[in-house]
Design an enzyme around this catalytic site. Structure first.
Site, PDB file in Angstrom:
ATOM      1  N   TYR A  63      -5.054   1.532  10.261  1.00 11.76           N
ATOM      2  CA  TYR A  63      -5.250   2.962  10.016  1.00 11.76           C
ATOM      3  C   TYR A  63      -5.393   3.681  11.351  1.00 11.76           C
ATOM      4  CZ  TYR A  63      -6.377   1.587   5.187  1.00 11.76           C
ATOM      5  OH  TYR A  63      -6.341   1.077   3.916  1.00 11.76           O
ATOM      6  N   HIS A 186       4.920  -0.790  -2.779  1.00 15.04           N
ATOM      7  CA  HIS A 186       3.730  -0.621  -1.947  1.00 15.04           C
ATOM      8  C   HIS A 186       2.737   0.293  -2.664  1.00 15.04           C
ATOM      9  CE1 HIS A 186       1.328   0.583   1.581  1.00 15.04           C
ATOM     10  NE2 HIS A 186       1.764  -0.542   2.123  1.00 15.04           N
TER      11      HIS A 186
END
Length: 222
Positions: A63, A186
């Site tokens: 992230y 995903h």
């Protein structure tokens, strides 16, 4: 000072001699804030030794928001709220699949049970998603998959095309048996409704582990 030390259980991989010094040098020369912090860069591999590994969940890169990534794919520090959108969708699927979800976004308790949460790229400049995809990190993921897939039957979770492109690096176990391969869309908001939601990967893995005579994963109670 070294950016990060190779994890002892995985130091036999050629990556750490052939590729890591160059990647380390490139990271040192990048003036931006690099995530996760250096001490957590190999956290996923440090958390799961090869002989303890039972499940692999592949991510893309950490992230890019400071304070979120701590070295395990999809996982965030326990105080992060709201959850990143992909992780939020993973928890929605967990709720539908098993009727519960963890109390926060810290998935290190999965790793303690033999779940390798491995990103294919292990560093990212702050606020620049995929900013380090050209450093050469992917070779490490290739070697990890090749190494572990020969050891024992393992559950591999390949969410999205980028993860599924790594399937050729997964070979058959030396002692027979077959891996469990879960390949769906995903969990990103852009694709989750194209086959991730409703795929029930967590109960599928636990049923498969039980069939192997192995203990199911506790996915929900940290």
């Amino acid at each position: 000072m070294s950016t990060a030390s190779p994890p002892s259980h995985w130091a036999h991989l050629p990556f750490f001699v052939d590729h890591w010094p160059d990647i380390e040098a490139q990271i040192k020369n990048d003036p931006r804030e690099i995530l996760p912090p250096a001490a957590q860069r190999f956290a996923a591999l440090e958390a799961v030794a090869p002989d303890k590994l039972r499940v692999v969940i592949l991510g893309q890169d950490p992230y890019p928001t400071p304070g979120h990534a701590h070295g395990l794919s999809f996982s965030v520090e326990p105080d992060v709220a709201p959850l990143p959108r992909s992780l939020s969708n993973i928890y929605k699927e967990l709720q539908d699949d098993l009727g519960a979800a963890p109390p926060n976004g810290d998935l290190r308790f999965w790793a303690k049970q033999g779940v390798l949460l491995l990103n294919t790229v292990l560093s990212v400049p702050a606020s620049d998603a995929n900013g380090h995809k050209g450093l050469g990190w992917q070779t490490l993921a290739h070697q990890v998959l090749a190494d572990i897939s020969t050891r024992r039957p393992t559950a591999f979770v390949l969410w999205g095309k980028q993860a599924q492109a790594l399937a050729p690096h997964i070979t058959s176990p030396k002692d027979g048996g077959q891996h469990l391969m879960i390949e769906t869309a995903h969990p990103s908001p852009l694709s989750a409704r194209r086959g991730f939601f409703g795929s029930r990967p967590f109960s599928t893995i636990n049923t498969w582990l039980a069939d192997q005579g192995d203990t199911p994963i506790n996915w929900t109670d940290a």
